[in-house]
Design a protein around this motif. Structure first.
Motif, mmCIF file in Angstrom:
data_model
loop_
_atom_site.group_PDB
_atom_site.id
_atom_site.type_symbol
_atom_site.label_atom_id
_atom_site.label_comp_id
_atom_site.label_asym_id
_atom_site.label_seq_id
_atom_site.Cartn_x
_atom_site.Cartn_y
_atom_site.Cartn_z
ATOM 1 N N GLN A 190 0.816 -1.212 0.000
ATOM 2 C CA GLN A 190 0.000 0.000 0.000
ATOM 3 C C GLN A 190 0.853 1.267 0.000
ATOM 4 O OE1 GLN A 190 -2.844 -0.180 3.168
ATOM 5 N NE2 GLN A 190 -3.494 -2.233 2.630
ATOM 6 N N HIS A 191 2.149 1.131 0.298
ATOM 7 C CA HIS A 191 3.041 2.281 0.260
ATOM 8 C C HIS A 191 3.428 2.575 -1.188
ATOM 9 C CE1 HIS A 191 4.689 1.469 4.591
ATOM 10 N NE2 HIS A 191 3.489 1.984 4.609
ATOM 11 N N PRO A 192 3.668 3.831 -1.507
ATOM 12 C CA PRO A 192 4.150 4.144 -2.854
ATOM 13 C C PRO A 192 5.565 3.586 -3.059
ATOM 14 C CG PRO A 192 4.075 6.119 -1.481
ATOM 15 C CD PRO A 192 3.459 5.011 -0.683
ATOM 16 N N ASN A 193 5.949 3.395 -4.290
ATOM 17 C CA ASN A 193 7.237 2.810 -4.633
ATOM 18 C C ASN A 193 8.405 3.593 -4.041
ATOM 19 O OD1 ASN A 193 8.873 0.871 -5.990
ATOM 20 N ND2 ASN A 193 9.289 2.407 -7.561
ATOM 21 N N TRP A 194 8.353 4.928 -4.082
ATOM 22 C CA TRP A 194 9.468 5.731 -3.555
ATOM 23 C C TRP A 194 9.693 5.472 -2.071
ATOM 24 C CZ3 TRP A 194 8.445 9.131 0.378
ATOM 25 C CH2 TRP A 194 7.125 9.567 0.530
ATOM 26 N N LEU A 195 8.615 5.216 -1.339
ATOM 27 C CA LEU A 195 8.718 4.979 0.097
ATOM 28 C C LEU A 195 9.284 3.583 0.371
ATOM 29 C CD1 LEU A 195 8.293 5.854 2.990
ATOM 30 C CD2 LEU A 195 5.853 5.327 2.741
ATOM 31 N N ASN A 196 8.811 2.580 -0.357
ATOM 32 C CA ASN A 196 9.355 1.230 -0.191
ATOM 33 C C ASN A 196 10.849 1.197 -0.509
ATOM 34 O OD1 ASN A 196 7.062 -0.130 0.717
ATOM 35 N ND2 ASN A 196 6.318 -0.428 -1.359
ATOM 36 N N LYS A 197 11.252 1.869 -1.586
ATOM 37 C CA LYS A 197 12.676 1.912 -1.943
ATOM 38 C C LYS A 197 13.487 2.572 -0.829
ATOM 39 C CE LYS A 197 12.556 3.977 -5.939
ATOM 40 N NZ LYS A 197 12.919 4.589 -7.233
ATOM 41 N N PHE A 198 12.980 3.674 -0.298
ATOM 42 C CA PHE A 198 13.672 4.389 0.770
ATOM 43 C C PHE A 198 13.906 3.476 1.974
ATOM 44 C CE2 PHE A 198 13.799 6.906 4.627
ATOM 45 C CZ PHE A 198 14.692 7.915 4.314
ATOM 46 N N VAL A 199 12.852 2.831 2.434
ATOM 47 C CA VAL A 199 12.935 1.955 3.610
ATOM 48 C C VAL A 199 13.914 0.808 3.353
ATOM 49 C CG1 VAL A 199 11.626 0.313 5.025
ATOM 50 C CG2 VAL A 199 10.663 2.566 4.495
ATOM 51 N N ASN A 200 13.793 0.161 2.212
ATOM 52 C CA ASN A 200 14.657 -0.985 1.919
ATOM 53 C C ASN A 200 16.125 -0.590 1.806
ATOM 54 O OD1 ASN A 200 12.555 -2.811 1.924
ATOM 55 N ND2 ASN A 200 12.140 -2.547 -0.243
ATOM 56 N N ILE A 201 16.398 0.495 1.120
ATOM 57 C CA ILE A 201 17.789 0.908 0.931
ATOM 58 C C ILE A 201 18.399 1.373 2.242
ATOM 59 C CG2 ILE A 201 19.234 2.705 -0.132
ATOM 60 C CD1 ILE A 201 17.660 2.171 -2.738
ATOM 61 N N TYR A 202 17.670 2.123 3.041
ATOM 62 C CA TYR A 202 18.247 2.608 4.300
ATOM 63 C C TYR A 202 18.601 1.469 5.243
ATOM 64 C CZ TYR A 202 18.867 7.577 4.409
ATOM 65 O OH TYR A 202 19.375 8.826 4.210
ATOM 66 N N GLN A 203 17.864 0.395 5.194
ATOM 67 C CA GLN A 203 18.155 -0.728 6.097
ATOM 68 C C GLN A 203 19.345 -1.561 5.631
ATOM 69 O OE1 GLN A 203 14.464 -1.858 8.669
ATOM 70 N NE2 GLN A 203 14.019 -2.287 6.535
ATOM 71 N N THR A 204 19.840 -1.295 4.416
ATOM 72 C CA THR A 204 21.009 -2.024 3.915
ATOM 73 C C THR A 204 22.181 -1.089 3.607
ATOM 74 O OG1 THR A 204 20.275 -1.886 1.605
ATOM 75 C CG2 THR A 204 19.544 -3.804 2.875
ATOM 76 N N LEU A 205 22.026 0.191 3.886
ATOM 77 C CA LEU A 205 23.028 1.188 3.536
ATOM 78 C C LEU A 205 24.339 0.939 4.271
ATOM 79 C CD1 LEU A 205 22.988 3.622 1.653
ATOM 80 C CD2 LEU A 205 22.412 5.044 3.610
ATOM 81 N N SER A 206 25.435 1.022 3.540
ATOM 82 C CA SER A 206 26.767 0.850 4.125
ATOM 83 C C SER A 206 27.783 1.599 3.267
ATOM 84 C CB SER A 206 27.139 -0.636 4.192
ATOM 85 O OG SER A 206 27.421 -1.131 2.899
#
Length: 158
Positions: free
Chosen positions: A17-33
Motif C-alpha cells: 500500500q506504500h508508494p514505490n518511492w517509500l518502499n525503496k527508501f525503507v529498503n535501501i536505508y536498512q542495507t546502507l553501508s
C-alpha cells in the motif's frame, strides 16, 4: 486527515500500500553501508533538500558527498526502521541507528533513536528532514564533553 494517516500506519518494512518511492527508501536505508552508497541515487531526487541537526544540504551531488564523508570514518552503521506512517506524498519514518566510530564511545556501538519526515516527488524523495538527539549521537560519546553533557542533562531534569 489524522484518521487517514493513522489508518495508513504500518510496522512492516515493505508494504504494497506504500508508494514505490517509500518502499525503496525503507529498503535501501536498512542495507546502507560504505560499500553501497551509490544506491542513494535510486531514492533521492536531483533537487533533494536534506536537513539534519547539523546540516542543511540542497542537491543530490552535495548530499552524496556528505554521505561519503560521514560513512568514511564509521566502522559500522545500521538503520532499523521501526514504523512507517504515510499520507499521500509524505511519510514519517521512525528508526534506530546503531553505529561504531573509533573515536566515539571508546569504539563501542552507539544506538540513537530518531525519525525522519520525507516527501516524494517523481518516484524519489525530494525532502528529507531528520529529528534526533544530537547529544546522544555525538556529544555524549566524547570522553570529556560527554560527561559534561550528561551533567547538564541531569541538572536540567531536576
Amino acid at each position: 486527515m489524522l484518521k487517514d494517516a493513522v489508518d495508513k500506519t504500518h510496522n512492516s518494512q515493505q508494504d504494497s500500500q506504500h508508494p514505490n518511492w517509500l518502499n525503496k527508501f525503507v529498503n535501501i536505508y536498512q542495507t546502507l553501508s560504505t560499500t553501497n552508497l551509490h544506491l542513494l541515487s535510486d531514492i533521492y531526487h536531483d533537487n533533494i533538500i536534506f536537513i539534519d541537526p547539523m546540516h542543511q544540504i540542497q542537491g543530490f551531488n552535495d548530499l552524496s558527498q556528505y554521505f561519503e564523508k560521514l560513512y568514511q570514518n564509521l566502522s559500522t552503521c545500521h538503520f532499523q526502521i521501526d514504523q512507517v506512517i504515510y499520507d499521500g506524498e509524505q511519510a514519517a519514518i521512525y528508526w534506530n541507528m546503531s553505529y561504531q566510530h573509533p573515536k566515539l564511545n571508546r569504539g563501542e556501538v552507539v544506538t540513537v533513536y530518531g525519525n525522519s519526515h520525507i516527501k516524494g516527488n517523481q518516484d524519489k524523495v525530494i525532502f528529507h528532514r531528520d529529528y534526533l538527539d544530537l547529544g546522544a549521537m555525538l556529544y555524549e560519546q566524547l570522553p570529556v564533553f560527554g560527561k559534561f553533557t550528561q551533567w547538564i542533562k541531569n541538572r536540567a531534569a531536576k
